[in-house]
Design a protein around this motif. Structure first.
Motif, mmCIF file in Angstrom:
data_model
loop_
_atom_site.group_PDB
_atom_site.id
_atom_site.type_symbol
_atom_site.label_atom_id
_atom_site.label_comp_id
_atom_site.label_asym_id
_atom_site.label_seq_id
_atom_site.Cartn_x
_atom_site.Cartn_y
_atom_site.Cartn_z
ATOM 1 N N PRO A 145 0.952 -1.095 -0.076
ATOM 2 C CA PRO A 145 -0.044 -0.034 0.054
ATOM 3 C C PRO A 145 0.971 1.326 0.036
ATOM 4 N N GLU A 146 2.105 1.125 0.740
ATOM 5 C CA GLU A 146 2.945 2.623 0.610
ATOM 6 C C GLU A 146 3.404 2.868 -0.671
ATOM 7 N N GLU A 147 3.318 1.756 -1.681
ATOM 8 C CA GLU A 147 3.950 1.965 -3.144
ATOM 9 C C GLU A 147 2.720 2.577 -3.903
ATOM 10 N N ILE A 148 1.592 2.884 -3.278
ATOM 11 C CA ILE A 148 0.502 3.571 -3.925
ATOM 12 C C ILE A 148 0.142 4.991 -3.725
ATOM 13 N N ALA A 149 -0.194 5.865 -4.950
ATOM 14 C CA ALA A 149 -0.580 7.082 -4.537
ATOM 15 C C ALA A 149 -2.090 7.219 -5.292
ATOM 16 N N TYR A 154 1.258 3.399 -8.891
ATOM 17 C CA TYR A 154 2.123 2.574 -8.264
ATOM 18 C C TYR A 154 3.527 3.149 -8.458
ATOM 19 N N ILE A 155 4.362 3.375 -7.465
ATOM 20 C CA ILE A 155 5.745 3.536 -7.824
ATOM 21 C C ILE A 155 6.676 2.821 -6.938
ATOM 22 N N LYS A 156 7.451 1.931 -7.537
ATOM 23 C CA LYS A 156 8.423 0.872 -7.126
ATOM 24 C C LYS A 156 9.094 1.593 -5.632
ATOM 25 N N LYS A 157 8.846 0.924 -4.763
ATOM 26 C CA LYS A 157 9.625 1.309 -3.363
ATOM 27 C C LYS A 157 10.935 2.014 -3.470
ATOM 28 N N ASP A 213 8.692 -0.136 -12.925
ATOM 29 C CA ASP A 213 8.793 1.032 -12.009
ATOM 30 C C ASP A 213 7.716 2.077 -11.703
ATOM 31 N N ALA A 214 6.914 2.116 -12.628
ATOM 32 C CA ALA A 214 5.560 2.947 -12.379
ATOM 33 C C ALA A 214 4.589 2.537 -13.157
ATOM 34 N N LEU A 215 3.411 2.497 -12.381
ATOM 35 C CA LEU A 215 2.033 1.968 -13.401
ATOM 36 C C LEU A 215 0.960 2.830 -12.690
ATOM 37 N N VAL A 216 -0.074 3.164 -13.678
ATOM 38 C CA VAL A 216 -1.042 3.851 -13.329
ATOM 39 C C VAL A 216 -2.476 3.267 -13.938
ATOM 40 N N ALA A 217 -3.394 3.657 -13.126
ATOM 41 C CA ALA A 217 -4.904 3.131 -13.513
ATOM 42 C C ALA A 217 -5.954 3.834 -13.032
#
Ligand SMILES: Cc1ncc(COP(=O)(O)O)c(C=O)c1O
Length: 380
Positions: A73-77, A223-226, A203-207
């Motif tokens: 969860p800490e990897e999600i904005a 998602y941003i990789k820790k 590395d980064a993923l959006v939806a």
């Protein structure tokens, strides 16, 4: 073919009088999502304000999205749209003289191209790879385009236009072998195709939540990789990007740890209620069985369209496509309206009509829709 999700379909009462095949644009409304929105309204009515409760639901939505893609969860904005999220990610990159290239494609959603082009002012050089005659982007095109000057390879997991699905793992190995980041727009795959950001080393993923995630517009997850997040300082920022938003110190720009530094202002709380309910439903069912079923529906769609002589603008190999099958037609927008008047919801884009089922659709609905398109084209 029997319908493996007959029971879950009952959660979508609107399907009794419409054929809803536009999950590439807006999926059908379900009872859990409707209830979740009502919970927010009831909470607002009863409590006047329940800031902590509403924020908890935003956190729950992040956690549910994290579970969907195998992230923490800490990897999600949380942001308001995929455009916002991509803009924030791009703003955090440095386009240096020896690493300023962006490799993306012609069949990415236009906002992704727009975001990268807006960084031409910051020295970005953007290359758009074209689709080939099979409606795919060949891996060799990436091999030719990605080099040691490439800062970021920016791809759609599944294309909004024709459903072309890419292999994330091989693209991430290729991008990383040249020192490039891999940025993935998963708006057309999240909820319909399994995603494992760790296994694919993304590395980064959006939806966003509106399409296969069963929610509403106005909320998107990034998602941003820790290992990467703390090296990035987005230029789009706000009080929720701070270590402690409630410190109310306006002269200190301290970035929060992890992906939270990409949060900006007050999050879209009501949308988070809907997103949480939609993603929970999907996580309960499991994405793998949904993908398997959607592949079967793709076969039915392609076979029926071919039987009626329709032109298909999607890959014909179902392993290379997501749910969406694009049928090339003249006046796609007019045809979309014509089908809607018959209770059939599909989605037009440029020269194609997109038929994008979700787990709640049936084979019969696909066949009926293709027949209605073929009939409309003959009688026009
Ligand atoms: C793959 C894809 N990316 C991005 C977008 C645009 O997202 P947003 O409106 O949240 O910026 C869409 C919208 O259809 C899409 O299909």
């Amino acid at each position: 073919m029997s319908h493996p999700f007959k029971e879950q379909r009952k959660l979508f009462p609107t399907l009794t009088n419409t054929i809803h095949l536009s999950s590439c644009s807006q999926s059908a409304i379900s009872l859990p999502v409707k209830d979740a929105i009502n919970h927010y309204l009831e909470s607002w009515t009863e409590n006047g304000m329940d800031w902590n409760g509403w924020m908890e639901r935003v956190q729950d939505a992040k956690s549910e999205f994290a579970a969907l893609i195998n992230a923490d969860p800490e990897e999600i904005a949380v942001l308001s749209s995929v455009s916002d999220a991509a803009s924030a990610f791009a703003s955090a990159l440095s386009f240096t003289s020896d690493r300023n290239k962006v490799v993306t494609t012609d069949i990415d959603f236009p906002c992704i191209g727009h975001v990268w082009l807006s960084h031409k002012k910051r020295n970005a050089q953007v290359t758009f790879l074209p689709a080939d005659e099979n409606h795919t982007i060949p891996f060799e095109s990436y091999e030719k385009a990605i080099d040691t000057n490439t800062l970021v390879t920016s791809i759609a997991h599944v294309s909004y236009y024709n459903g072309f699905k890419q292999n994330l793992k091989s693209l991430s190995s290729l991008a990383h072998s040249k020192g490039s980041f891999l940025f993935v727009d998963a708006y057309q795959s999240a909820g319909s195709v399994p995603i494992d950001v760790k296994d694919s080393n993304i590395d980064a993923l959006v939806a966003g939540a509106q399409k296969f995630l069963l929610g509403v517009p106005g909320i998107a997850f990034m998602y941003i990789k820790k290992e990467l997040a703390n090296q990035l300082e987005p230029l789009t920022t706000g009080w929720f990007s701070r270590q402690n938003p409630f410190a109310f110190t306006n002269q200190i720009l301290d970035y929060a740890d992890g992906a939270r530094r990409f949060d900006t202002g007050t999050p879209p709380m009501i949308n988070a209620y809907a997103a949480h309910a939609g993603i929970s439903l999907l996580n309960d069912i499991g994405i793998k069985p949904i993908e398997t079923y959607l592949e079967q529906l793709s076969s039915v769609c392609i076979d029926t369209a071919q039987k009626h002589g329709l032109e298909i603008a999607s890959p014909l190999d179902i392993q290379q496509k997501g749910s969406n099958t694009a049928i090339r037609v003249k006046n796609a927008g007019i045809l979309e309206g014509h089908l809607k008047s018959q209770g059939i919801i599909v989605s037009a884009r440029n020269d194609v009509l997109r038929i994008a089922p979700h787990f709640y659709n049936t084979e019969e609905e696909i066949v009926q829709t293709i027949e209605a398109i073929a009939h409309a084209l003959i009688t026009k």
